[in-house]
Every structure is written in C-alpha cells, then in structure tokens.
Design a protein around this motif. Structure first.
Motif, short mmCIF file in Angstrom:
data_model
loop_
_atom_site.label_atom_id
_atom_site.label_comp_id
_atom_site.label_asym_id
_atom_site.label_seq_id
_atom_site.Cartn_x
_atom_site.Cartn_y
_atom_site.Cartn_z
N GLU A 31 0.81 -1.22 0.00
CA GLU A 31 0.00 0.00 0.00
C GLU A 31 0.85 1.27 0.00
O GLU A 31 0.38 2.33 -0.40
N TRP A 32 2.09 1.19 0.46
CA TRP A 32 2.90 2.41 0.55
C TRP A 32 4.26 2.32 -0.17
O TRP A 32 4.90 3.33 -0.39
N TRP A 33 4.66 1.10 -0.57
CA TRP A 33 5.99 0.99 -1.18
C TRP A 33 5.96 0.19 -2.47
O TRP A 33 6.17 0.72 -3.55
N THR A 34 5.73 -1.10 -2.41
CA THR A 34 5.78 -1.94 -3.60
C THR A 34 4.39 -2.10 -4.20
O THR A 34 3.40 -1.67 -3.63
N ASP A 35 4.33 -2.75 -5.36
CA ASP A 35 3.03 -3.09 -5.93
C ASP A 35 2.50 -4.40 -5.38
O ASP A 35 1.31 -4.64 -5.36
N GLY A 131 14.32 7.10 -3.63
CA GLY A 131 13.24 6.18 -3.30
C GLY A 131 12.74 6.38 -1.88
O GLY A 131 11.54 6.55 -1.66
N TRP A 132 13.65 6.38 -0.91
CA TRP A 132 13.21 6.54 0.49
C TRP A 132 12.66 7.94 0.73
O TRP A 132 11.76 8.12 1.56
N PHE A 135 9.14 7.22 -0.42
CA PHE A 135 8.34 6.18 0.24
C PHE A 135 8.23 6.34 1.76
O PHE A 135 7.23 5.90 2.32
N VAL A 136 9.19 6.96 2.42
CA VAL A 136 9.04 7.17 3.87
C VAL A 136 7.88 8.14 4.14
O VAL A 136 7.03 7.85 5.00
N PRO A 137 7.77 9.27 3.42
CA PRO A 137 6.57 10.10 3.61
C PRO A 137 5.27 9.36 3.27
O PRO A 137 4.26 9.53 3.94
N ARG A 138 5.31 8.51 2.23
CA ARG A 138 4.12 7.72 1.89
C ARG A 138 3.75 6.78 3.03
O ARG A 138 2.57 6.55 3.29
#
Length: 150
Positions: A31-35, A131-132, A135-138
């Motif tokens: 939900e926040w990083w990978t598919d 990437g981080w 994705f960390v804010p996500r």
C-alpha cells in the motif's frame, strides 16, 4: 559523499504495534511501497518485493522481526538470488514509542560492501535516497489514513 548508509526518521501518530504491522506485512507494504510483496515476518524467511506487473521482482530475506520495535530485511542480492555468503543491502525499521505515537527510524546500509565500481555505487545510492525520500513520507501518510479509519 560517503555512500555508506541512508537514514530517514519520521514521527507518526500510530502505536508501535500498528507501525510494526505496516512495515512487516506484505498486504500493508504494497500500500505504501511496492506493488506486491510475499514473505513472512519471521527471521530467515525468504520472500519477494514486486513492482509493476512483475516487471521487477526483488528477492528479500527477513533478518529480524521483534514486534513491536524492530523489523529488518536484506535485499538487492547480487545476481538477484538470495545467498547467505553474498553481500546485500540491509533495511532496518526501528520503532520507538514517542508521545502518543511512534518514531520510525529507517536505515539502509551495505552499499560500499557490494563492491560496485564508483559510478554504479553513486547511481544506486542516489536512486535509493530518492526512493526513500518518496516512500518514507508515503509510509507516514498511509499510517495516518489507516489510523483514522480504525
């Protein structure tokens, strides 16, 4: 630049238990990083992280799973195969209670140890930093949405 490790830290208004679940379970990671992702949050468990319609499949192995405070895994194995003798990148999520929420400290290490030539090391490091940074804010946004619906 040293290219040794990447560190990111955020505070979220969610308990360490909820955060641990979100950083250590495939259904939340997707939900926040990978598919997509498939693994068990058990030390030694081998799984995979997936982007696109299996366009990029990266094997990973869980190193530590200590609910609700620590989750880590190794990925980016040489030649895309999990090999205990080979060097890989280590991603660690340290979760610390802080006020009414949790401080999440993400660290990724092992870049220099992979033996990449300088240009590839710099490229990979910058790619992971970007990437981080995304994705960390996500992760924080996803946790905020998740907690608001519970």
């Amino acid at each position: 630049m040293e290219y040794g490790s990447i560190e990111r830290e955020i505070h979220v208004d969610a308990s360490p238990e909820v955060v641990f679940e979100v950083v250590s379970s495939p259904e939340h990671i997707s939900e926040w990083w990978t598919d997509d992702a498939a693994f068990e949050a058990t030390p030694g468990a081998v799984g995979e992280l997936v982007w696109g319609d299996r366009a990029q499949v990266v094997p990973m192995v869980v190193v530590d799973a200590e609910p609700p405070r620590l989750f880590s895994f190794r990925w980016c194995h040489p030649e895309g195969k999990v090999d205990d003798r080979a060097t890989s990148l280590l991603v660690t999520f340290e979760l610390t209670p802080s006020g009414t929420g949790t401080r999440i400290r993400l660290t990724e290490t092992g870049f220099r140890e992979l033996g990449w030539e300088a240009a590839k090391l710099e490229e990979q490091y910058r790619d992971h930093v970007a990437g981080w940074d995304t994705f960390v804010p996500r992760l924080g946004e996803y946790l905020a949405r998740l907690v608001s619906t519970r």
